[in-house]
Design an enzyme around this catalytic site. Structure first.
Site, PDB file in Angstrom:
ATOM      1  N   LYS A 213      28.017  15.503  23.008  1.00 35.64           N
ATOM      2  CA  LYS A 213      29.239  15.084  22.332  1.00 35.64           C
ATOM      3  C   LYS A 213      30.409  15.795  23.012  1.00 35.64           C
ATOM      4  O   LYS A 213      30.256  16.929  23.474  1.00 35.64           O
ATOM      5  CB  LYS A 213      29.156  15.518  20.861  1.00 35.64           C
ATOM      6  CG  LYS A 213      30.335  15.108  19.988  1.00 35.64           C
ATOM      7  CD  LYS A 213      30.181  15.749  18.597  1.00 35.64           C
ATOM      8  CE  LYS A 213      31.209  15.281  17.596  1.00 35.64           C
ATOM      9  NZ  LYS A 213      31.220  16.107  16.373  1.00 35.64           N
ATOM     10  N   HIS A 232      30.028  21.924   7.778  1.00 34.50           N
ATOM     11  CA  HIS A 232      28.763  21.181   7.857  1.00 34.50           C
ATOM     12  C   HIS A 232      27.724  22.049   8.553  1.00 34.50           C
ATOM     13  O   HIS A 232      28.062  23.035   9.209  1.00 34.50           O
ATOM     14  CB  HIS A 232      28.952  19.883   8.658  1.00 34.50           C
ATOM     15  CG  HIS A 232      29.227  20.140  10.119  1.00 34.50           C
ATOM     16  ND1 HIS A 232      30.446  20.601  10.574  1.00 34.50           N
ATOM     17  CD2 HIS A 232      28.436  20.052  11.231  1.00 34.50           C
ATOM     18  CE1 HIS A 232      30.406  20.766  11.888  1.00 34.50           C
ATOM     19  NE2 HIS A 232      29.188  20.454  12.314  1.00 34.50           N
ATOM     20  N   ASP A 234      24.539  21.378  11.405  1.00 38.40           N
ATOM     21  CA  ASP A 234      24.136  20.316  12.329  1.00 38.40           C
ATOM     22  C   ASP A 234      22.756  19.791  11.949  1.00 38.40           C
ATOM     23  O   ASP A 234      21.896  20.548  11.526  1.00 38.40           O
ATOM     24  CB  ASP A 234      24.133  20.838  13.772  1.00 38.40           C
ATOM     25  CG  ASP A 234      25.535  21.136  14.293  1.00 38.40           C
ATOM     26  OD1 ASP A 234      26.527  20.763  13.630  1.00 38.40           O
ATOM     27  OD2 ASP A 234      25.638  21.731  15.391  1.00 38.40           O
ATOM     28  N   HIS A 288      29.367  25.652   9.496  1.00 31.45           N
ATOM     29  CA  HIS A 288      30.502  25.908  10.387  1.00 31.45           C
ATOM     30  C   HIS A 288      31.548  24.812  10.271  1.00 31.45           C
ATOM     31  O   HIS A 288      31.292  23.752   9.712  1.00 31.45           O
ATOM     32  CB  HIS A 288      30.021  26.072  11.836  1.00 31.45           C
ATOM     33  CG  HIS A 288      29.254  24.890  12.372  1.00 31.45           C
ATOM     34  ND1 HIS A 288      27.977  24.568  11.984  1.00 31.45           N
ATOM     35  CD2 HIS A 288      29.595  23.938  13.267  1.00 31.45           C
ATOM     36  CE1 HIS A 288      27.554  23.499  12.621  1.00 31.45           C
ATOM     37  NE2 HIS A 288      28.532  23.071  13.403  1.00 31.45           N
TER      38      HIS A 288
HETATM   39  C1  OGA Z   1      30.269  19.624  15.854  1.00 32.41           C
HETATM   40  C2  OGA Z   1      30.884  20.948  15.780  1.00 32.41           C
HETATM   41  C3  OGA Z   1      32.232  22.670  16.761  1.00 32.41           C
HETATM   42  C4  OGA Z   1      33.266  22.892  17.794  1.00 32.41           C
HETATM   43  O1  OGA Z   1      30.779  18.789  16.631  1.00 32.41           O
HETATM   44  O2  OGA Z   1      29.251  19.415  15.148  1.00 32.41           O
HETATM   45  O3  OGA Z   1      30.522  21.676  14.902  1.00 32.41           O
HETATM   46  O4  OGA Z   1      33.474  24.062  18.155  1.00 32.41           O
HETATM   47  N1  OGA Z   1      31.778  21.329  16.708  1.00 32.41           N
HETATM   48  O5  OGA Z   1      33.902  21.932  18.243  1.00 32.41           O
HETATM   49 NI    NI Z   2      28.561  21.131  14.198  1.00 35.58          NI
END
Ligand code: OGA
Ligand code: NI
Length: 346
Positions: A213, A232, A234, A288
């Protein structure tokens, strides 16, 4: 229906207000981005604390020592940073540059990679919503998702053709990431007193899917009111994340929110739901969220390492005893994901 990208909204904001500092001061953001007080980062973050997320040297030669450090961090924080992980700096920089170049393309060019209309089942594509978007407050972030491993899970339709370096940069990063993932899974197995292949096997072995991602958090005129991604855990077994140098990741520990320090070239390891399940709760999936920045664009490159959809995940049988009964159901990863994204009980 596609929702307007946050990058576009942020841009309009800049253009409208650039001539008048007075307007900037009085400006706010569209109300669909404003969090309730109990979520607003300015009110809920712990400042000036000595407590910090652990940083672990992955080249530690004493294996027992490494297992202990990883095990402890996974129990107490569910998140830690690793340095000396063996991924060359250049490989990480190339990954970041390719992602940055993609997000700097004109909007129409990026939209080519938008998620197909309803009916399409996968999570891949360029978007700013997850699942059914049940949440009422919008996150200040756009993202691009696509699988990077194994080859059978890759659909190049979702990989940007531009910049031309995009494919090579992602393939190189994936190759190195497998090594780090395997090393971590061995340590977690050993930390649980299991044979070293057990966590890998429990996660689906060779079929485990690496879902990449890119998060793109444009500058936000009122960062104290909004969040990037809201709180959330993961879905994955683990997530390995590279950030840019704009801090923003926060983790929750004992009900309080802590900033995660930016360490150049470190990888941020998140324990995901599936490792919590496999370990029967010994390792904790980390809660987080991310904050956004007033002047700077924050970006991050997480890779979610997940069981294949049909694979059943449950507490590793060797861990279950009369005194340590199973705390989680055993279920297919696809079913777990469906329930979580639709906010249904597991
Ligand atoms: C996510 C996430 C954290 C970040 O995309 O699930 O928690 O530091 N990203 O971008
Ligand atoms: Ni995340």
């Amino acid at each position: 229906m596609e929702v307007e990208k946050v990058q576009n909204i942020a841009l309009k904001f800049n253009n409208n207000n650039s001539n008048s500092s007075r307007i900037i001061e009085e400006s706010s953001i569209p109300k669909e981005f404003i969090r309730s007080e109990n979520e607003q980062p300015a009110i809920t973050t712990v400042h000036g604390t000595e407590l910090e997320v652990p940083t672990i040297d992955l080249s530690e030669a004493n294996e027992d020592e490494l297992v202990d450090l990883i095990s402890k961090a996974s129990e107490e924080w569910g998140l830690f940073q690793v340095v000396n992980h063996g991924i060359p700096t250049q490989v990480i920089q190339d990954l970041q540059k390719a992602g940055r170049d993609f997000f700097e393309l004109p909007q129409e060019e990026k939209e080519v990679y938008s998620k197909p209309p309803p009916g399409y089942k996968g999570s891949e594509g360029y978007s700013n919503k997850l699942g059914k978007n049940i949440d009422t407050v919008r996150p200040w972030v756009d993202h691009l998702f696509h699988n990077i491993w194994p080859p059978s899970a890759i659909n190049f339709h979702f990989w940007p053709k531009n910049p031309p370096s995009y494919r090579k940069a992602n393939e190189e990063y994936a190759k190195y990431l497998i090594g780090v993932t395997e090393k971590l899974m061995k340590c977690w197995s050993k930390g649980l007193g299991l044979e070293e292949h057990k966590i890998r096997e429990g996660g689906g072995g060779d079929e485990m899917v690496y879902l990449a991602k890119i998060n793109y958090y444009p500058p936000c005129p009122r960062p104290e009111l909004a969040l990037g991604v809201p709180a959330h855990t993961d879905l994955s077994l683990l997530t390995i994340l590279v950030p840019n140098d704009v801090a923003g990741l926060q983790v929750c520990r004992d009900g309080l929110w802590y900033n995660v320090r930016y360490i150049p070239n470190a990888l941020i390891i998140h324990i995901g739901d599936q490792l919590e399940v496999l370990s029967n709760g010994k390792y904790k999936a980390v809660l987080h969220r991310t904050t956004v920045n007033k002047e700077k664009t924050r970006m991050s490159w997480p890779v979610f390492i997940e069981p294949p959809p049909h694979h059943e995940v449950g507490p590793v049988p060797e861990l279950i005893t009369e005194n340590n009964p199973a705390k989680y159901k055993t279920k297919k990863f696809a079913d777990y994901k469906y329930c979580k994204l639709n906010k249904l009980p597991q």
